[in-house]
Design a protein around this motif. Structure first.
Motif, mmCIF file in Angstrom:
data_model
loop_
_atom_site.group_PDB
_atom_site.id
_atom_site.type_symbol
_atom_site.label_atom_id
_atom_site.label_comp_id
_atom_site.label_asym_id
_atom_site.label_seq_id
_atom_site.Cartn_x
_atom_site.Cartn_y
_atom_site.Cartn_z
ATOM 1 N N GLU A 90 7.832 -2.972 5.013
ATOM 2 C CA GLU A 90 8.396 -4.089 4.213
ATOM 3 C C GLU A 90 7.308 -5.289 4.038
ATOM 4 O O GLU A 90 7.490 -5.834 2.959
ATOM 5 N N SER B 10 6.277 -6.439 -0.272
ATOM 6 C CA SER B 10 7.355 -5.361 -0.742
ATOM 7 C C SER B 10 8.796 -5.693 -0.357
ATOM 8 O O SER B 10 9.800 -5.282 -1.213
ATOM 9 N N ASP B 11 9.190 -6.781 0.431
ATOM 10 C CA ASP B 11 10.483 -6.902 0.876
ATOM 11 C C ASP B 11 11.067 -8.059 -0.050
ATOM 12 O O ASP B 11 12.321 -8.256 -0.064
ATOM 13 N N ARG C 187 11.621 -1.386 -5.707
ATOM 14 C CA ARG C 187 11.145 -0.511 -4.481
ATOM 15 C C ARG C 187 11.075 0.962 -4.578
ATOM 16 O O ARG C 187 10.219 1.422 -4.287
#
Lengths: 251, 590
Positions: free
Chosen positions: A100, A153-154, A161
């Protein structure tokens, strides 16, 4: 390639059983999948789809039965060989398995871990090579998320995603692609996009594709071969006609 | 569940009653004629007029001025804390990795690795269970009055604490990203480096920074046993009744700790949120252009670099860390130290004994060792141990009670003019109150327990209760903060219903917020009990009959063998408390 013009057998599962807990057990599965085939595994949750995918992906050793992947028997392989074979198998887990708090580009680069040394992986994390960066950019551009390449990515939405995880799979350039419920995290309208992307990827590289799915309609549209699972057994295999289709819905 | 809560309440009341019975009810123990209120008034009065120059009129003209002196003390305090954390972090990383499950390979070898992991874990608990003050007594005796002795004394227990938390953080991370890497042919090590470590890193950095803050407090406390940190100045000024100077030093220390805490909060926020890209690419999208506008947190990068620079500076600047001693003298010193910590019945006749003499002494006195241990346990070991446990129990219960009363007043969700989103929450009273209570938590936890205890014992005389109050104050601040976080992260649905039906804020908190948070409250409560126990062993050094008291007495008589006995006794209790608290917390998590 296979002998006598025949297609190479990519995955061969014979009499495989596996048990743990109450659900997800396999009770004697036989399945042959050849090069370039596109297969959808259909069944209710707990019928053993994920377990079967993990057995085919050489992540899980079945309790009994024979498994051959890429014409090799994992039981006879050293761990080095096993890793070499695994680097040719791409896996898209249900929860995507992104790190993440890494950037998108770093997550995509992790697709090639199997062909990197430990130092190579560290380099990918800290100072990725220009060639790799450009390759990742191209893939992300095709997936429509190039702008997010250097974001964490989070910070992405669910659909983005999913694309990043697909990009990682694409970057791996595997010969076998295994995807576990790839539609569970995206809204229904986007499901078609994801399947188009997966089948397109498989076609382009000539890879074999095995996907587990709930949606019979979509499965029939994208996959020439459907395998129905129930209680850890194969109850259907092939392209269903109307009567069989009704039975598949039952699952 | 209600029966469970009722049992808990009964258990806490019984535990408190036992502690009071064990510790007695004499809150003051002063020489006849002393007036605690007058000295307290003088001491707290001085809080409003901290000294800016020396209060001692008899100092020579050329003495270093107070502020310069305190500044130097503060820098030395910081230096020892920096060096200690710089040693403890890498050591904690390596040991934490070994104590985690991350490096366990395939199933077949697991039983073997369990035999590596457990010794590492036991070793870590042992490091943690001996307080830095006790480590310092040993290191000073073995190495002489070298700054490195202080740094190592801090570094050992901190390594244990860091390694434990690091290993837990590594094991807590989601395994699926690591699974993708190993499924794609990567090694376990690659999976660890690329998936587990980056995911655990923000929490690991946050915890390491909290530990640095603790190291600073402990480094200051080392002053009370004679190491030249700011604690020593506080002790000297207090004993000469220069209360103004005491407050100046205390304010300096608190200010520094608050600065570090604020800095830590900033870093934590940045690490958890990440930086969102604001700049857009102009013209055609390309990798090169994207990379140029990629969000980069320069503050974080600079902070990391600055920390490294500070560590290098700490090692380089400010005098040598070890004493310039010839090698044979160092050997001699170690030999003497070894003799000192050998139990009396088997100690060699001369301190500088060789191996043969030691063996002979062991042969002569080995039958006396068990009686020696039993004698120490009968008196005063057992009583000291019970007093230590009672102090920790009483302190954590008082701290918990205090926190439970103050937490609802500190919550941002309740303390706003629109509590839980409902309008009509009144004027400025609640928001201001929230700020005051939160500030109170920050300040009470910034002051080390030992400092509270030293000052309170000075005012109330050496009885157990000033120590209990000292422990309770510090832990009140910590519990208050931890519980507020739990309360603020709690889903507001049910408590909003209580308020929407006309309930008050306090009813909403105790009726609808506390019950679902109770397990998490208790989790932190037992965690603090464990650290109270550890701290209680050394607070006795201030003259109350707990383990620390006997350690300090034996220190004056240089009976290091008995110090070892009492330290190990303390370590056993702390490890037992650790295990008990771990078991309770695991049950609460389920």
């Amino acid at each position: 390639m296979g002998n006598g013009g025949e297609k190479m057998g990519m995955i061969s599962v014979r009499g495989v059983t596996h048990s743990f807990g109450a659900t997800g057990a396999l009770a004697g599965i036989d399945l042959e999948i050849v090069e370039g085939e596109r297969v959808a595994l259909i069944g209710a949750s707990g019928c053993g789809k994920t377990t079967l995918l993990r057995v085919m992906g050489l992540q899980l050793q079945a309790s009994s039965g024979g498994v051959r992947v890429l014409e090799r028997n994992p039981a006879e392989m050293s761990s080095r060989d096993l890793r070499a074979i695994r680097s040719r198998i791409g896996m898209l887990p249900q929860d995507l398995g992104l790190v993440e708090n890494l950037r998108v580009v770093q997550n995509v680069l992790l697709g090639r871990s199997g062909r990197r040394s430990l130092l190579g992986t560290m380099r990918d994390l800290l100072w990725p090579r220009r060639k790799d960066r450009e390759e990742v950019f191209e893939i992300l551009e095709r997936m429509g998320v190039a702008k997010k390449m250097y974001e964490r990515s989070d910070s992405l939405s669910g659909g983005q995603r999913q694309r990043v995880a697909l990009a990682r799979l694409f970057f791996q350039e595997a010969e076998i692609l295994l995807a576990d419920e790839p539609l569970s995290a995206v809204d229904p309208a986007r499901g078609r996009d994801v399947l188009e992307c997966l089948t397109g990827m498989a076609e382009e590289k000539g890879s074999t594709l095995v996907v587990s799915l709930h949606q019979v309609e979509l499965a029939r549209e994208f996959f020439p071969r459907l395998v129905g699972l129930k209680n850890g057994r194969v109850v259907f295999d092939g392209q269903p006609d109307e009567r069989e289709l009704a039975a598949l819905y039952e699952l | 569940m209600w029966t469970g809560r009722r049992w808990l309440l009964v258990a806490l009341v019984v535990a408190m009653a036992w502690s009071v019975g064990q510790l007695g009810t004499s809150f003051f123990s002063l020489t006849p004629g002393a007036d605690p209120w007058a000295s307290a008034k003088r001491f707290f009065g001085a809080a409003f007029s901290p000294a800016l120059s020396d209060q001692n009129a008899n100092l020579p003209e050329d003495a270093t001025p107070l502020l310069v002196r305190l500044g130097g003390d503060l820098l030395r305090t910081l230096r020892y804390a920096l060096i200690a954390t710089a040693i403890a972090i890498p050591a904690g990383l390596v040991l934490g990795y070994l104590a985690s499950e991350q490096w366990w390979p395939r199933e077949r070898l697991r039983w073997l690795l369990r035999w590596v992991r457990w010794p590492v874990r036991v070793f870590l608990s042992f490091l943690r269970s001996i307080h830095e003050l006790i480590w310092a007594i040993f290191f000073l005796s073995a190495m002489g009055d070298a700054p490195m002795a202080a740094c190592l004394a801090l570094a050992l227990p901190f390594t244990g604490a860091l390694a434990k938390v690091f290993s837990e953080l590594m094991d807590e991370q989601r395994q699926s990203a690591k699974g993708v890497i190993t499924a794609g042919g990567g090694s376990g090590a690659q999976g660890f480096v690329a998936a587990i470590l980056p995911a655990a890193l923000p929490d690991m950095i946050t915890y390491a920074m909290y530990r640095f803050e603790c190291a600073l407090r402990s480094s200051a406390v080392l002053g009370f046993i004679g190491i030249e940190t700011i604690g020593l100045s506080i002790m000297r000024s207090f004993e000469s009744a220069f209360y103004g100077e005491v407050w100046t030093a205390v304010y300096l220390l608190i200010g520094t700790i608050l600065l570090i805490e604020g800095f830590g909060a900033m870093v934590r926020k940045r690490l958890n949120q990440g930086k969102v890209g604001r700049k857009a690419v102009k013209g055609v999208l390309s990798e090169e252009r994207l990379r140029r506008v990629a969000p980069r947190d320069w503050t974080l990068r600079f902070s990391g670099l600055a920390w490294v620079a500070l560590v290098v500076l700490a090692f380089q600047w400010g005098g040598p860390l070890t004493l310039p001693v010839a090698e044979e003298r160092q050997e001699e010193r170690l030999s003497r130290f070894w003799s000192k910590i050998t139990p009396a019945p088997v100690a060699p006749e001369t301190a500088l004994a060789d191996w043969e003499e030691r063996k002979e002494a062991w042969g002569r006195g080995k039958s006396e060792v068990m009686p020696w241990v039993e004698g120490l346990w009968e008196s005063p070991g057992r009583e000291a141990l019970l007093n230590t446990v009672a102090m920790a129990v009483a302190a954590v219960i008082l701290a918990g009670l205090g926190a439970l009363v103050f937490v609802p007043w500190s919550l941002r969700t309740l303390g706003s003019r629109k509590p839980l989103g409902l309008f009509g929450g009144g004027g400025r009273f609640w928001p201001v109150c929230g700020m005051v209570v939160r500030g109170g938590f920050v300040v009470t936890r910034a002051v080390p327990e030992y400092l509270y205890a030293f000052l309170l014992v000075g005012l109330m005389g050496p009885s157990a209760w000033p120590l209990v109050v000292a422990l309770a104050l510090h832990n009140f601040g910590i519990l208050g903060r931890l519980w507020s976080e739990v309360g603020e992260n709690q889903d507001v649905g049910s408590s909003r219903v209580v308020m929407a039906m006309g309930g008050s804020r306090l009813q909403a908190f105790y009726g609808a917020m506390t019950p679902p948070s109770l397990n998490r409250f208790l989790l932190f409560f037992f965690y603090r009990w464990e650290s109270c126990l550890r701290e209680a062993t050394v607070l006795g050094m201030l003259g109350v009959s707990s383990l620390g008291y006997y350690i300090s007495i034996r220190k004056s008589f240089r009976e290091y063998d008995e110090i070892v006995f009492f330290s190990l006794l303390g370590a056993v209790v702390i490890i037992a408390g650790d295990l008990a608290s771990d078991a309770l917390r695991r049950r609460l998590r389920e």
